[in-house]
Design an enzyme around this catalytic site. Structure first.
Site, PDB file in Angstrom:
ATOM      1  N   ASP A   1       0.829  -1.112  -0.101  1.00 26.14           N
ATOM      2  CA  ASP A   1      -0.177   0.030  -0.207  1.00 26.14           C
ATOM      3  C   ASP A   1       0.841   1.502   0.022  1.00 26.14           C
ATOM      4  O   ASP A   1       0.497   2.163   0.737  1.00 26.14           O
ATOM      5  CB  ASP A   1      -0.944   0.138   1.098  1.00 26.14           C
ATOM      6  CG  ASP A   1      -2.003   1.146   1.161  1.00 26.14           C
ATOM      7  OD1 ASP A   1      -2.156   1.617  -0.039  1.00 26.14           O
ATOM      8  OD2 ASP A   1      -2.504   1.471   2.169  1.00 26.14           O
ATOM      9  N   MET A   2       1.946   1.390  -0.617  1.00 27.24           N
ATOM     10  CA  MET A   2       3.106   2.227  -0.797  1.00 27.24           C
ATOM     11  C   MET A   2       2.473   3.277  -2.132  1.00 27.24           C
ATOM     12  O   MET A   2       3.218   3.586  -2.977  1.00 27.24           O
ATOM     13  CB  MET A   2       4.444   2.014  -0.826  1.00 27.24           C
ATOM     14  CG  MET A   2       4.873   1.277   0.385  1.00 27.24           C
ATOM     15  SD  MET A   2       5.006   2.853   1.719  1.00 27.24           S
ATOM     16  CE  MET A   2       4.054   1.757   2.876  1.00 27.24           C
TER      17      MET A   2
END
Length: 781
Positions: free
Chosen positions: A460-461
């Site tokens: 989830d970057m």
């Protein structure tokens, strides 16, 4: 009796430390807790036997604990305290007459003498002296100064915005969050006082989703401020007095399937072809949480019926899946070349049958679709023919865009394909565009360049921050149009915004492997020359209120899968650091285009993620939503994911503070000048303690020509002002609610400079909710 109870206490402590110490040692951790536990047990036996040697042995434990602690963490008071607090308190107790006398001896005359206190007293005094020295030692901050010289006399601020106004989310299309006003400066900012306070009336409701947040940055045009609220009311406020001018409620309703209930801002537009006094010559475009874009007359709040369908554009058109609450726009669109360009938020980790992340450009006057760019089908930018839909679940852009109309480019920060932690089955375009910054042609939607910030993102970057545009001086003296892109992992991308080529080096470094059998990892990941990435966490970085919860955190660290940044998700549980909030988030950074420096708020808070095989996933409960915390269902995928911050038994972060800083960097050479702890635990603890540990935050900064940076954001309810040159805090004021929005500034007709902050709280981090808009200015003579 006192000696017996003390012996029992020491025995219990020793057993707890030894048991935990054995577990930690078997996991490859420190032997200190086992050794100290054994020492406590032997001390307990000696106390029970009333031997004075108990005091000598405990003196050795005190000195050994002090030596170990200083060896591990140096003179860091907030790290030394948990390690030594219990040890020192018990040492002081052993020095009392109630303990020393029973351990002493009788003289031939029958007199009772207490056991000698010298060895233990010396050990305790030395420890206390070291603690006092540590209190006055700055072992975590980086001290330094940014250059103060003006590199360019007339910097390109982007767009034709009067100095006293704020027309877009980042003030101009460049997103610099920089104001050329200098009435408020480093010499007088501490004199700021509240001028007016307005309450919107839009308050968090019991039935609202958890992530109901207030993140709006007001716009200032003429003498009006334009804002939106979490439930998508649009409001105009008199910029001088704070009086309400008009309010519009789109009746977006409530939906428990919405992951976020927020609005970061509205978009202002003045039609150059219209008569100035004509209806809807000036417009405010309002995105809503039920996936609409509504055009309003900026002068009175009435709907502009000439836009789209009676003033409303339905953003769910041509979506392959359209469950209510799964798609909406939380950020203001941008307007360029007669087009209004908008993305949208797709609920994270709800389902693989999700709406598209398509970026669309509509005619700003009539709402007709001009082009669409879908990262799952990037070559088809012409409007789709009837019957076709956009690519399901393609990477989306929920944050704010930047625009360079001279270059004809709009810059898009892109996210990831849901589920964030599962990468199998992603298409070639998805692999190319996930977690990247993409430059699109304003007129056609074709992509001109792409810079990926994470390969095969499993963490989830997504790129959360508005890219910042500025013209940057190079070593040869030339000025290059640049893009500054902050990321969750802490990297700052400095690119030529014409081509995407790096202006400062980007290199690939090895990354951990070991993905689940169905997936894979990238063997390398990019890292920039200018980076705020934290170092890999170790056992010595674990924290707690006492040595006991610190020991538990050390055990938990060893139990989690963790080989540094980019350790892949796992069924056993993986440590993700930086965590889902990232080092930088939607608040982005602020730049001074004259001095060519930046100011930001890097945050460091580790998260954990654990994949749950589908057969073991509990059924979704009514009202349960996916978020940064708890079980995310990932319906249709082979795994759900359980996520949350890495907390200890007392629900405080397992990693040691600081968790948040303010920082300044020189963008010309890519050097970080300073990092100063930011914020207190005043609103994090049951008691209002003003300890400046450096706390997490989410929100953005703003810079003025007066050399002052303003920032709320931290989890304590304050707005603060800092000296841009060295990061020194110059002023603070208490807010009535969480300040998780980005402040802005403007001037009014009488020449005063106002600073405005919206205080409404943030659902994810639990700050105080509210509905406040507050203006500050210097006292009038």
């Amino acid at each position: 009796m006192a000696i017996l109870l003390t012996a029992i206490l020491f025995a219990l402590i020793g057993i707890a430390l030894a048991a935990g110490g054995i577990q930690l040692l078997m996991l490859g951790g420190s032997a200190y807790y086992l050794i100290t536990g054994i020492g406590f047990i032997i001390t307990a036996i000696l106390l029970y036997m009333r031997r004075s040697s108990a005091l000598i042995l405990y003196a050795i434990i005190v000195i050994g604990s002090l030596s170990w602690a200083v060896w591990e963490v140096g003179l860091d008071w907030w790290q030394l305290g948990p390690r030594g607090g219990v040890v020192i308190v018990l040492g002081l107790w052993l020095l009392t007459p109630w303990i020393r006398k029973p351990l002493g001896f009788k003289s031939p005359t029958g007199a009772r003498y207490a056991a000698s206190a010298t060895p233990l007293a010396a050990a305790v005094v030395i420890s206390i002296l070291v603690a006092i020295i540590a209190m006055f030692t700055n072992s975590t901050d980086l001290e330094g100064r940014l250059p103060e010289e003006q590199v360019v006399a007339a910097p390109n601020l982007g767009g034709d915005v009067p100095p006293g106004e704020w027309h877009q989310y980042g003030r101009t299309p460049y997103g610099q969050r920089y104001s050329p006003l200098d009435q408020v400066n480093v010499e007088n900012v501490d004199e700021l006082e509240e001028v007016w306070r307005y309450q919107t009336g839009d308050v968090k409701l019991p039935e609202d989703v958890g992530e109901t947040t207030y993140q709006v940055t007001p716009l200032k045009v003429g003498n009006s401020l334009y804002i939106c609220t979490p439930h998508n009311w649009a409001i105009a406020i008199n910029a001088t007095t704070g009086e309400e001018q008009w309010k519009y409620d789109p009746n977006a309703g409530l939906n428990p399937d919405r992951q976020h209930q927020t609005c970061r801002g509205v978009t202002y537009y003045q039609d150059p072809a219209a008569q100035p006094d004509a209806p809807c010559a000036q417009r405010v475009y309002l995105p809503t949480s039920d996936a609409r874009l509504i055009a309003l007359d900026a002068t009175n709040g009435e709907v502009c019926t000439s836009f789209a369908d009676q003033g409303t554009l339905q953003l769910e058109a041509k979506m392959p899946y359209n469950p209510a609450g799964y798609y909406y726009s939380t950020s203001p669109p941008v307007i360029a070349a007669g087009k209004i360009i908008i993305g949208g938020a797709v609920n994270d980790n709800y389902s693989i049958r999700s709406p598209s992340g398509v970026i669309r450009a509509f005619d700003v006057n009539n709402g007709e679709l001009v082009w669409n760019w879908d990262s799952g089908n990037p070559d088809q930018t012409e409007p789709l023919p009837p019957g076709e839909t956009y690519t399901a679940n393609s990477p989306n852009s929920w944050s704010i865009f930047s625009v360079d109309e001279d270059l004809g480019l709009v810059y898009i920060p892109l996210g990831n394909q849901v589920p964030d932690q599962l990468g199998m089955g992603r298409s070639e375009p998805v692999e190319k565009y996930s977690s990247s910054i993409v430059a699109l042609d304003i007129n056609t939607g074709a992509d001109r360049w792409v810079q990926q910030t994470v390969h095969h993102d499993l963490w989830d970057m997504d790129v959360p921050a508005q890219p910042v545009l500025m013209d940057l001086s190079q070593p040869d003296g030339s000025i290059v149009p640049a893009l500054i892109g902050p990321t969750k992992q802490g990297d700052i991308y400095v690119l030529d915004r014409r081509s995407g080529e790096p202006l400062q080096p980007i290199r690939e470094i090895p990354a951990p492997g070991g993905a689940i059998p169905e997936d894979f990892t990238s063997p390398t990941q990019p890292i920039t020359a200018l980076t705020f990435r934290p170092r890999t966490l170790e056992g010595r970085d674990m924290w707690g209120i006492t040595m006991f919860d610190q020991m538990v955190c050390r055990i938990r660290l060893k139990q989690l899968k963790y080989e540094g940044q980019y350790t892949p998700p796992s069924v056993e549980g993986t440590l993700v650091y930086p965590g889902n909030f990232g080092t930088f988030n939607w608040g982005s950074i602020a730049v001074d285009p004259e001095r060519m420096v930046m100011f930001g708020m890097p945050t460091y808070l580790a998260f954990t993620s654990q994949l749950i095989p589908r057969a073991e996933v509990p059924e979704r409960q009514p009202g349960q939503t996916g978020s940064e915390q708890g079980i995310n269902q990932n319906e249709g995928a082979p795994y759900a994911v359980k996520m949350g911050p890495f907390l200890g038994p007392l629900q405080i972060p397992c990693q040691a503070p600081p968790w948040g800083y303010v920082a300044g960097a020189n963008l010309r050479n890519g050097e970080i000048a300073y990092k100063q702890k930011n914020g207190t635990v005043y609103d994090m603890t049951p008691l209002p303690l003003p300890f400046k540990l450096g706390v997490p935050g989410i929100g953005g900064p703003m810079i003025t020509k007066g050399g002052v940076a303003f920032l709320g954001a931290a989890v304590d309810n304050y707005l603060r002002a800092y000296n841009l040159t060295n990061g020194e805090q110059l002023w603070e004021t208490r807010l009535p609610a969480g300040g998780q929005a980005t402040p802005m500034t403007y001037s009014v007709d009488d020449g005063r400079q106002f600073v405005v902050m919206v205080a409404g709280g943030h659902g994810s981090i639990g700050t105080t909710p509210g509905d406040y808009v507050i203006a500050y200015a210097l006292p009038q003579d």
